[in-house]
Scaffold this motif. Structure first.
Motif, PDB file in Angstrom:
ATOM      1  N   THR B  99     -12.597 -14.187  29.107  1.00 54.60           N
ATOM      2  CA  THR B  99     -13.993 -13.973  29.494  1.00 54.60           C
ATOM      3  C   THR B  99     -14.600 -15.239  30.077  1.00 54.60           C
ATOM      4  OG1 THR B  99     -14.173 -12.370  27.716  1.00 54.60           O
ATOM      5  CG2 THR B  99     -16.194 -13.152  28.667  1.00 54.60           C
ATOM      6  N   LEU B 100     -14.284 -16.375  29.460  1.00 53.26           N
ATOM      7  CA  LEU B 100     -14.783 -17.645  29.994  1.00 53.26           C
ATOM      8  C   LEU B 100     -14.248 -17.907  31.388  1.00 53.26           C
ATOM      9  CD1 LEU B 100     -16.183 -18.489  27.427  1.00 53.26           C
ATOM     10  CD2 LEU B 100     -14.915 -20.599  27.488  1.00 53.26           C
ATOM     11  N   ALA B 101     -12.947 -17.688  31.579  1.00 54.44           N
ATOM     12  CA  ALA B 101     -12.354 -17.930  32.893  1.00 54.44           C
ATOM     13  C   ALA B 101     -12.914 -16.973  33.933  1.00 54.44           C
ATOM     14  CB  ALA B 101     -10.835 -17.791  32.807  1.00 54.44           C
ATOM     15  N   PHE B 102     -13.184 -15.740  33.498  1.00 54.02           N
ATOM     16  CA  PHE B 102     -13.725 -14.754  34.427  1.00 54.02           C
ATOM     17  C   PHE B 102     -15.152 -15.111  34.836  1.00 54.02           C
ATOM     18  CE2 PHE B 102     -15.215 -10.526  35.604  1.00 54.02           C
ATOM     19  CZ  PHE B 102     -14.220 -10.203  36.494  1.00 54.02           C
ATOM     20  N   ALA B 103     -15.938 -15.604  33.864  1.00 57.19           N
ATOM     21  CA  ALA B 103     -17.304 -16.007  34.194  1.00 57.19           C
ATOM     22  C   ALA B 103     -17.305 -17.207  35.136  1.00 57.19           C
ATOM     23  CB  ALA B 103     -18.076 -16.326  32.918  1.00 57.19           C
ATOM     24  N   GLN B 104     -16.407 -18.151  34.905  1.00 55.52           N
ATOM     25  CA  GLN B 104     -16.284 -19.298  35.809  1.00 55.52           C
ATOM     26  C   GLN B 104     -15.907 -18.847  37.208  1.00 55.52           C
ATOM     27  OE1 GLN B 104     -16.296 -22.707  35.641  1.00 55.52           O
ATOM     28  NE2 GLN B 104     -16.993 -22.939  33.532  1.00 55.52           N
ATOM     29  N   TYR B 105     -14.975 -17.909  37.271  1.00 54.53           N
ATOM     30  CA  TYR B 105     -14.526 -17.412  38.578  1.00 54.53           C
ATOM     31  C   TYR B 105     -15.659 -16.716  39.316  1.00 54.53           C
ATOM     32  CZ  TYR B 105     -12.413 -14.092  41.768  1.00 54.53           C
ATOM     33  OH  TYR B 105     -12.122 -13.328  42.849  1.00 54.53           O
ATOM     34  N   LEU B 106     -16.429 -15.920  38.594  1.00 51.34           N
ATOM     35  CA  LEU B 106     -17.536 -15.204  39.232  1.00 51.34           C
ATOM     36  C   LEU B 106     -18.620 -16.164  39.708  1.00 51.34           C
ATOM     37  CD1 LEU B 106     -18.104 -12.019  37.129  1.00 51.34           C
ATOM     38  CD2 LEU B 106     -17.345 -12.192  39.452  1.00 51.34           C
ATOM     39  N   GLY B 107     -18.917 -17.177  38.871  1.00 51.26           N
ATOM     40  CA  GLY B 107     -19.933 -18.129  39.284  1.00 51.26           C
ATOM     41  C   GLY B 107     -19.503 -18.942  40.482  1.00 51.26           C
ATOM     42  N   ARG B 108     -18.210 -19.244  40.571  1.00 49.98           N
ATOM     43  CA  ARG B 108     -17.724 -20.011  41.702  1.00 49.98           C
ATOM     44  C   ARG B 108     -17.617 -19.139  42.944  1.00 49.98           C
ATOM     45  NH1 ARG B 108     -14.926 -25.095  41.644  1.00 49.98           N
ATOM     46  NH2 ARG B 108     -15.276 -25.270  39.425  1.00 49.98           N
ATOM     47  N   ARG B 109     -17.396 -17.845  42.726  1.00 55.06           N
ATOM     48  CA  ARG B 109     -17.247 -16.940  43.854  1.00 55.06           C
ATOM     49  C   ARG B 109     -18.608 -16.622  44.470  1.00 55.06           C
ATOM     50  NH1 ARG B 109     -16.235 -11.250  44.418  1.00 55.06           N
ATOM     51  NH2 ARG B 109     -14.512 -10.821  45.813  1.00 55.06           N
ATOM     52  N   GLY B 110     -19.612 -16.511  43.623  1.00 54.64           N
ATOM     53  CA  GLY B 110     -20.958 -16.342  44.144  1.00 54.64           C
ATOM     54  C   GLY B 110     -21.379 -14.915  44.373  1.00 54.64           C
ATOM     55  N   SER B 111     -20.455 -13.994  44.481  1.00 51.42           N
ATOM     56  CA  SER B 111     -20.829 -12.593  44.656  1.00 51.42           C
ATOM     57  C   SER B 111     -19.860 -11.736  43.872  1.00 51.42           C
ATOM     58  CB  SER B 111     -20.787 -12.187  46.121  1.00 51.42           C
ATOM     59  OG  SER B 111     -19.449 -12.064  46.535  1.00 51.42           O
TER      60      SER B 111
END
Lengths: 157, 113
Positions: B99-111
């Motif tokens: 979940t942490l890695a997924f949240a980081q990925y989403l925040g870095r992806r931006g959309s």
């Protein structure tokens, strides 16, 4: 492969009471698990779905772990289960919070009946020091250089 | 039956003794719970397939992992065996990290479309 039977149920005088308490706790845990799964499907919004899944993780798993402690009633399963309960109660709200923050950063729209969006108001407020993103770093690795931005003032300055 | 969970048969025979009333109630609740959590996995699978955003898909995958951990926990309670109980801890830790890695990925992806 011959594995030794690790635990056996302690057939002492409290076995009936413990089984009854374990049944009640297990029913509560199963209720929260199923309600979480239904909420993940039925709720209209990503944020509300995060809310439902967080209930499923904390309360549902904790109830079932307490049922396992009460039914098996040995020290090793009690230690592992208490460790799992403590870890889940610490980790699951953190994960849900970060996921909701990422969802808000990605500008996922809320359900139209939602009353307010205070994080968006705080981000639009220049006096408020809510940073735009602490999870996503669009600028790249230069954000890793320490920025001396003075004292951080929390709330309205 | 003896190769995966050890000697299951003597545990089942031992489970017949003791107090039958509460044991039968607990077994009934466990049987209901297996059905409920299997239905829960299917419901989360629906959300995983049709979720409009990536947040919904990641959330549904995390909920599926928790439901699987709950099924393993039901197995632990039924067979009174510690062999599979570590799965709960491992799945909990892996779910938190993912979940942490997924949240980081989403925040870095931006959309999250």
């Amino acid at each position: 492969m011959e594995l030794a039977p690790m635990v056996l149920a302690a057939d002492d005088a409290t076995a009936g009471v413990r089984d009854l308490l374990a049944t009640i706790s297990l029913a509560g845990g199963l209720f929260f698990m199923f309600v979480g799964a239904v909420g993940v499907v039925r709720l209209p919004d990503a944020y509300q779905r995060i809310h439902a899944a967080s209930k499923c993780t904390t309360l549902g798993l904790a109830g079932m772990l307490i049922a396992a402690i009460l039914h098996v009633w040995t020290l090793d399963i009690a230690g592992k289960a208490i460790m799992a309960i403590v870890f889940t109660f610490v980790a699951s709200p953190i994960g849900s919070h970060l996921l909701a923050k990422a969802a808000h950063h990605c500008k996922i729209e809320q359900w139209p009946g939602t009353l307010s969006d205070e994080l968006a108001q705080d981000k639009a407020d220049p006096n408020c020091s809510v940073s735009d993103d602490e999870i996503g770093v669009p600028e790249g690795p230069q954000r890793l250089v320490a920025q001396d931005s003075g004292p951080v003032h929390v709330g309205a300055a | 039956m003896t190769n995966l969970f050890g000697n299951v048969a003597p545990l089942l025979l031992a489970a017949e003794g003791g107090t039958p009333w509460t044991r039968g109630l607990l077994d009934t609740v466990i049987a209901i719970g297996i059905v409920l959590m299997s239905v829960g996995v299917l419901l989360c699978m629906i959300r995983l397939l049709k979720g409009p955003t990536l947040v919904d898909r990641g959330l549904a995958a995390d909920t599926i992992s928790i439901q699987i951990a709950g099924l393993v926990l039901l197995l632990t309670i039924r067979f009174e065996s510690l062999v599979v109980f570590d799965v709960v801890l491992v799945v909990g830790i892996l779910g938190f990290a993912s979940t942490l890695a997924f949240a980081q990925y989403l925040g870095r992806r931006g959309s999250a479309a």
